[in-house]
Scaffold this motif. Structure first.
Motif, short mmCIF file in Angstrom:
data_model
loop_
_atom_site.label_atom_id
_atom_site.label_comp_id
_atom_site.label_asym_id
_atom_site.label_seq_id
_atom_site.Cartn_x
_atom_site.Cartn_y
_atom_site.Cartn_z
N ILE B 51 52.66 43.06 34.60
CA ILE B 51 52.14 42.33 35.76
C ILE B 51 53.17 41.29 36.21
N GLY B 55 51.18 39.03 40.90
CA GLY B 55 50.00 39.77 40.45
C GLY B 55 49.06 38.89 39.63
N ARG B 56 49.65 38.11 38.73
CA ARG B 56 48.85 37.22 37.88
C ARG B 56 48.13 36.17 38.74
N ARG B 58 47.24 36.58 41.78
CA ARG B 58 46.18 37.27 42.52
C ARG B 58 44.93 37.42 41.65
N VAL B 59 45.14 37.74 40.38
CA VAL B 59 44.01 37.88 39.45
C VAL B 59 43.29 36.54 39.30
N THR B 60 44.07 35.46 39.15
CA THR B 60 43.48 34.14 38.99
C THR B 60 42.68 33.74 40.22
N TRP B 62 41.26 35.68 42.43
CA TRP B 62 40.03 36.49 42.46
C TRP B 62 38.99 35.95 41.48
N MET B 63 39.50 35.63 40.29
CA MET B 63 38.59 35.22 39.22
C MET B 63 37.84 33.94 39.56
N LYS B 80 34.50 39.72 35.62
CA LYS B 80 35.31 38.50 35.63
C LYS B 80 35.28 37.80 34.28
N ILE B 83 37.30 39.78 31.69
CA ILE B 83 38.73 39.70 31.96
C ILE B 83 39.26 38.31 31.66
#
Ligand SMILES: Nc1ncnc2c1ncn2[C@@H]1O[C@H](COP(=O)(O)OP(=O)(O)OP(=O)(O)O)[C@@H](O)[C@H]1O
Ligand SMILES: [Mg+2]
Lengths: 217, 155
Positions: B51, B55-56, B58-60, B62-63, B80, B83
């Protein structure tokens, strides 16, 4: 702090006059302890509780007790009415403690029972009232002195949805009309939804609700 | 990758292989993952991905963006939570963020009921009970995070 257990730490909250605030969080997280500290019932080992520019942790027991009687009202989950006194006499207690004549205390108490939809129930003993009715008597007793601040610990804990709703509608409408500040501890999100905001207590700390919601207002 | 997904989320709908490749290609194209290298093995080529910082992030993002309270939110909130635990993120915080969003909606509905006719009140109550169900799940899961952490990272 109780013995070796620290019940609250690093708690920093501000409650504004006229606000209705719900305190939520898991069982044993320190909600009741927080309420008792705020109300001057418990003296914290460290820290301050400022009420209208007075640090109430600096007051002695008699002064705090006088402050509670004149400025604060309390509602608890159950068992708070004196079982041998009828509903109206229960409501007169704080007025009589404040030195009011019995006749005038009875007159004002009757008005409050009416306001809470309890006309005709004044002569009943607590054991002859339903849970919701008893809770309304307790609210009448908490509001009869026109307190600046009401503390309620699980006021709807034993009621069904409809009775809880009636109690909350009555409590919050009267409080808003009088500009009374209310701090309500509850596990029930619906009860908490009558408040302006909620404070979440977890492991003796305030973990959410405070700053985000304060900024929101 | 498919196996990891299926173990955590796939009990109802396992991931299709084709979907894995399509998703990886799209993530690579968008710079959310990097190709680390290829190794020949049994079956198709095994590629390793990593990742990226984007990308990381983006995950944060979203979360920690609360979901719009609605029925069936739970599956996303569950994902969520799992993850967050897998990544060592603050799962308590995302539950708090969601609880605050739900409480805000509950307050709106309570306010809407004031002075409304009974039909409106019943409609609001219906929505409120669903939100309360989510809130109960959030509280219960919050109380079980340590246990869940052990299961998610230990398995
Ligand atoms: N008088 C006391 N002496 C010693 N420990 C106490 C006392 N009162 C409370 N505690 C402890 O302080 C912590 C917080 O208790 P508190 O009653 O404030 O919890 P709570 O959030 O009100 O819980 P509940 O939702 O079950 O009423 C608990 O660990 C409890 O055991
Ligand atoms: Mg308690």
């Amino acid at each position: 702090m109780f013995g070796a257990t620290e019940a609250l730490r690093g708690v920093d909250i501000e409650i504004h006059a006229g606000e209705i605030v719900a305190v939520m969080g898991p069982s044993g997280s320190g909600k009741s302890t927080l309420l008792h500290v705020l109300a001057g019932v418990l003296k914290p080992d460290s820290g301050t509780v400022v009420y209208h520019e007075t640090d109430i942790t600096g007051l002695n027991e008699a002064e705090r007790s006088a402050l509670r009687l004149s400025e604060f009202g309390f509602v608890f989950q159950f068992g708070q009415l004196l079982p041998d006194l009828n509903a109206i006499d229960n409501v007169t207690i704080p007025l009589m403690l404040a030195g009011m004549k019995r006749r005038e205390a009875l007159r004002q108490s009757a008005t409050w029972l009416d306001r809470l939809g309890l006309d005709g129930h004044g002569g009943k003993l607590p054991g002859e009232l339903s849970g919701g009715q008893a809770q309304r008597v307790a609210i009448a007793r908490a509001l009869v002195t026109a307190p600046k601040l009401v503390f309620a610990d699980e006021p709807t804990g034993l009621l069904d949805s409809l009775a809880a709703e009636n109690v909350m509608v009555t409590l919050t409408e009267l409080a808003r009309a009088m500009g009374t500040t209310v701090v309500i501890i509850t596990h029930d999100p619906r009860t908490a939804s009558y408040a302006d905001r909620e404070i979440i207590v977890r492991d003796g700390r305030i973990t959410a609700g405070q700053t985000a919601e304060a900024a929101h207002r | 990758m498919k196996h990891g997904y299926d173990r955590h989320f796939g009990s109802e709908k396992p991931l299709a292989f084709g979907q894995v490749y399509a998703t990886l290609a799209r993530l690579l194209r968008d710079g959310l993952i990097d190709l680390l290298g290829e190794q020949a093995g049994s079956g198709p080529d095994r590629k390793r991905y990593e990742i990226t910082e984007v990308g990381r992030a983006r995950v944060t993002a979203w979360m920690f963006t609360p979901d719009t309270p609605e029925p069936l939110l739970q599956s996303n909130l569950f994902a969520k939570t799992v993850i967050a635990l897998l990544l060592g993120d603050d799962a308590n915080r995302l539950l708090d963020v969601q609880r605050a969003a739900h409480m805000r909606r509950l307050r709106e509905l309570t306010a809407a009921k004031r002075g409304a006719d009974l039909m409106k009140i019943l409609v609001c109550d219906h929505a409120m009970f669903h939100i309360e169900a989510d809130l109960r799940w959030i509280d219960l899961t919050g109380a079980r995070l340590t246990e869940l952490q052990t299961q998610v990272t230990g398995a």
